[in-house]
Write a protein that holds these residues in place. Structure first.
Motif, PDB file in Angstrom:
ATOM      1  N   PRO A 183       0.719  -1.325   0.018  1.00 40.63           N
ATOM      2  CA  PRO A 183      -0.128   0.139   0.015  1.00 40.63           C
ATOM      3  C   PRO A 183       0.864   1.108  -0.072  1.00 40.63           C
ATOM      4  O   PRO A 183       0.502   2.317  -0.836  1.00 40.63           O
ATOM      5  CB  PRO A 183      -0.847   0.008   1.347  1.00 40.63           C
ATOM      6  CG  PRO A 183      -0.868  -1.630   1.502  1.00 40.63           C
ATOM      7  CD  PRO A 183       0.437  -2.044   1.090  1.00 40.63           C
ATOM      8  N   GLU A 184       2.072   1.249   0.778  1.00 35.86           N
ATOM      9  CA  GLU A 184       2.690   2.488   0.685  1.00 35.86           C
ATOM     10  C   GLU A 184       3.430   2.933  -0.677  1.00 35.86           C
ATOM     11  O   GLU A 184       3.336   3.948  -1.162  1.00 35.86           O
ATOM     12  CB  GLU A 184       3.813   2.264   1.853  1.00 35.86           C
ATOM     13  CG  GLU A 184       4.706   3.629   2.100  1.00 35.86           C
ATOM     14  CD  GLU A 184       3.774   4.652   2.655  1.00 35.86           C
ATOM     15  OE1 GLU A 184       4.030   5.915   2.432  1.00 35.86           O
ATOM     16  OE2 GLU A 184       2.670   4.461   3.229  1.00 35.86           O
ATOM     17  N   SER A 185       3.677   1.538  -1.454  1.00 41.73           N
ATOM     18  CA  SER A 185       4.137   2.162  -2.766  1.00 41.73           C
ATOM     19  C   SER A 185       3.042   2.822  -3.634  1.00 41.73           C
ATOM     20  O   SER A 185       3.438   3.602  -4.357  1.00 41.73           O
ATOM     21  CB  SER A 185       4.670   0.587  -3.453  1.00 41.73           C
ATOM     22  OG  SER A 185       5.184   0.802  -4.500  1.00 41.73           O
ATOM     23  N   ARG A 186       1.760   2.263  -3.533  1.00 41.66           N
ATOM     24  CA  ARG A 186       0.863   2.723  -4.036  1.00 41.66           C
ATOM     25  C   ARG A 186       0.684   4.130  -3.944  1.00 41.66           C
ATOM     26  O   ARG A 186       0.263   5.280  -4.475  1.00 41.66           O
ATOM     27  CB  ARG A 186      -0.450   1.846  -4.189  1.00 41.66           C
ATOM     28  CG  ARG A 186      -0.303   0.544  -4.641  1.00 41.66           C
ATOM     29  CD  ARG A 186      -1.726   0.037  -4.693  1.00 41.66           C
ATOM     30  NE  ARG A 186      -2.783   0.157  -3.880  1.00 41.66           N
ATOM     31  CZ  ARG A 186      -2.905  -0.373  -2.700  1.00 41.66           C
ATOM     32  NH1 ARG A 186      -2.168  -1.572  -2.599  1.00 41.66           N
ATOM     33  NH2 ARG A 186      -3.741  -0.249  -1.678  1.00 41.66           N
ATOM     34  N   ARG A 187       0.669   4.390  -2.556  1.00 43.19           N
ATOM     35  CA  ARG A 187       0.316   5.793  -2.067  1.00 43.19           C
ATOM     36  C   ARG A 187       1.412   6.778  -2.621  1.00 43.19           C
ATOM     37  O   ARG A 187       1.285   8.012  -2.817  1.00 43.19           O
ATOM     38  CB  ARG A 187       0.457   5.742  -0.317  1.00 43.19           C
ATOM     39  CG  ARG A 187       0.171   7.277   0.092  1.00 43.19           C
ATOM     40  CD  ARG A 187       0.106   6.807   1.675  1.00 43.19           C
ATOM     41  NE  ARG A 187      -0.252   8.098   2.327  1.00 43.19           N
ATOM     42  CZ  ARG A 187      -0.081   8.407   3.730  1.00 43.19           C
ATOM     43  NH1 ARG A 187       0.239   7.508   4.498  1.00 43.19           N
ATOM     44  NH2 ARG A 187      -0.266   9.666   4.197  1.00 43.19           N
ATOM     45  N   GLY A 188       2.801   6.358  -2.449  1.00 46.82           N
ATOM     46  CA  GLY A 188       3.688   7.158  -3.202  1.00 46.82           C
ATOM     47  C   GLY A 188       3.582   7.631  -4.530  1.00 46.82           C
ATOM     48  O   GLY A 188       3.772   8.656  -4.807  1.00 46.82           O
ATOM     49  N   LEU A 189       2.996   6.605  -5.443  1.00 48.95           N
ATOM     50  CA  LEU A 189       2.680   7.124  -6.575  1.00 48.95           C
ATOM     51  C   LEU A 189       1.461   7.806  -6.918  1.00 48.95           C
ATOM     52  O   LEU A 189       1.499   9.036  -7.621  1.00 48.95           O
ATOM     53  CB  LEU A 189       2.438   5.783  -7.598  1.00 48.95           C
ATOM     54  CG  LEU A 189       2.319   5.853  -8.999  1.00 48.95           C
ATOM     55  CD1 LEU A 189       3.341   6.654  -9.574  1.00 48.95           C
ATOM     56  CD2 LEU A 189       1.719   4.538  -9.729  1.00 48.95           C
ATOM     57  N   ARG A 190       0.374   8.035  -5.859  1.00 51.24           N
ATOM     58  CA  ARG A 190      -0.888   8.612  -5.880  1.00 51.24           C
ATOM     59  C   ARG A 190      -0.521  10.044  -5.339  1.00 51.24           C
ATOM     60  O   ARG A 190      -1.094  10.957  -5.944  1.00 51.24           O
ATOM     61  CB  ARG A 190      -1.712   7.725  -5.101  1.00 51.24           C
ATOM     62  CG  ARG A 190      -3.071   8.370  -5.126  1.00 51.24           C
ATOM     63  CD  ARG A 190      -4.465   7.830  -4.317  1.00 51.24           C
ATOM     64  NE  ARG A 190      -4.028   7.700  -3.001  1.00 51.24           N
ATOM     65  CZ  ARG A 190      -3.680   6.599  -2.289  1.00 51.24           C
ATOM     66  NH1 ARG A 190      -3.321   5.285  -3.118  1.00 51.24           N
ATOM     67  NH2 ARG A 190      -3.488   6.405  -1.111  1.00 51.24           N
ATOM     68  N   THR A 191       0.259   9.971  -4.172  1.00 46.34           N
ATOM     69  CA  THR A 191       0.444  11.313  -3.564  1.00 46.34           C
ATOM     70  C   THR A 191       1.786  12.013  -3.747  1.00 46.34           C
ATOM     71  O   THR A 191       2.016  13.155  -3.618  1.00 46.34           O
ATOM     72  CB  THR A 191       0.293  11.285  -2.091  1.00 46.34           C
ATOM     73  OG1 THR A 191       1.378  10.287  -1.398  1.00 46.34           O
ATOM     74  CG2 THR A 191      -0.890  10.457  -1.642  1.00 46.34           C
ATOM     75  N   GLY A 192       2.795  11.046  -4.318  1.00 41.67           N
ATOM     76  CA  GLY A 192       4.103  11.750  -4.690  1.00 41.67           C
ATOM     77  C   GLY A 192       5.117  11.385  -3.493  1.00 41.67           C
ATOM     78  O   GLY A 192       6.314  11.798  -3.871  1.00 41.67           O
ATOM     79  N   SER A 193       4.661  11.073  -2.358  1.00 45.36           N
ATOM     80  CA  SER A 193       5.532  11.026  -1.188  1.00 45.36           C
ATOM     81  C   SER A 193       5.451   9.496  -0.487  1.00 45.36           C
ATOM     82  O   SER A 193       4.164   9.034  -0.645  1.00 45.36           O
ATOM     83  CB  SER A 193       5.499  12.182  -0.255  1.00 45.36           C
ATOM     84  OG  SER A 193       4.197  12.059   0.594  1.00 45.36           O
ATOM     85  N   VAL A 194       6.373   9.233   0.178  1.00 44.10           N
ATOM     86  CA  VAL A 194       6.212   7.936   0.864  1.00 44.10           C
ATOM     87  C   VAL A 194       6.885   8.078   2.389  1.00 44.10           C
ATOM     88  O   VAL A 194       7.552   8.890   2.612  1.00 44.10           O
ATOM     89  CB  VAL A 194       6.988   6.597   0.260  1.00 44.10           C
ATOM     90  CG1 VAL A 194       6.439   6.315  -1.144  1.00 44.10           C
ATOM     91  CG2 VAL A 194       8.529   7.216   0.142  1.00 44.10           C
TER      92      VAL A 194
END
Length: 213
Positions: A183-194
């Motif tokens: 999920p964190e990898s997907r969030r990084g692509l969606r929001t731009g940060s991890v």
């Protein structure tokens, strides 16, 4: 009396995050994924009888399939105007000893998988899908414009196009499955940060990679 952990008056501290992708990179990924999904779905409507009967309108499916395939490289080509995207493409095309170590550990299902901003699996996927798109585009054009080549070439192009399409579907399914498991990898692509802790755990060489550029 000390405040309860869930006391709303207690300030909530967010965990530190690090930038991973720019909006331009997000748009390129989303546009490419959308075009690829159109290619796969329309191909299913053309080759699977139950979908063909359900959807109908074969001529429309053919047109959408052809144009979505031709447009597949366009988002990336437009995105080359982004310095961040060019930098990430450079990272994806550079392999080092740590990438071999990552692959060995992944194949043996062991920990200790050193990676920079992109791990070895992501690099191999990017290289494979880029090559597959080019081959699919070339064979598709031979099938579309029948005057470009003799019949034997078109027959071979059809064979390669169909079987490579199946491989593409399987590889993309694996890519999506891995993405849903992180999920964190997907969030990084969606929001731009991890999350910074996730970055240190999954991509421990990322900071060093940036410092040596």
């Amino acid at each position: 009396m000390p405040p309860r952990p869930d006391d709303p008056s207690e300030p909530v501290t967010e965990r530190p995050r690090v930038p991973r992708f720019t909006p331009a990179e997000h748009r390129v990924h989303r546009a490419t994924a959308t075009l690829m999904a159109l290619c796969v779905l329309t191909a299913g409507c053309l080759y699977l009888p139950f979908l063909a009967e359900l959807v109908g309108r074969r001529a429309l499916m053919v047109t959408v399939h052809e144009w979505s395939g031709i447009l597949l490289p366009v988002p990336l080509l437009l995105g080359l105007g982004s310095r961040a995207l060019r930098a990430d493409l450079t990272r994806l095309n550079r392999y080092g000893p740590h990438d071999r170590q990552w692959l060995r550990a992944a194949l043996r299902r062991r920990d200790g998988r050193p990676a920079g901003k992109f791990n070895a699996g992501q690099k191999l996927y990017a290289a494979w899908i880029a090559g597959a798109i080019l081959v699919m585009l070339g064979t598709g054009l031979l099938m579309w414009f029948t005057e470009l080549a003799p019949l034997v070439w078109r027959t071979g192009a059809t064979f390669v196009h169909d079987w490579l399409a199946l491989a593409v579907v399987l590889v993309i399914a694996g890519h999506v499955w891995k993405a849903f498991g992180d999920p964190e990898s997907r969030r990084g692509l969606r929001t731009g940060s991890v999350d910074a802790q996730w970055a240190r755990r999954e991509h421990p060489l990322w900071e060093h990679e940036d410092n040596t550029r």
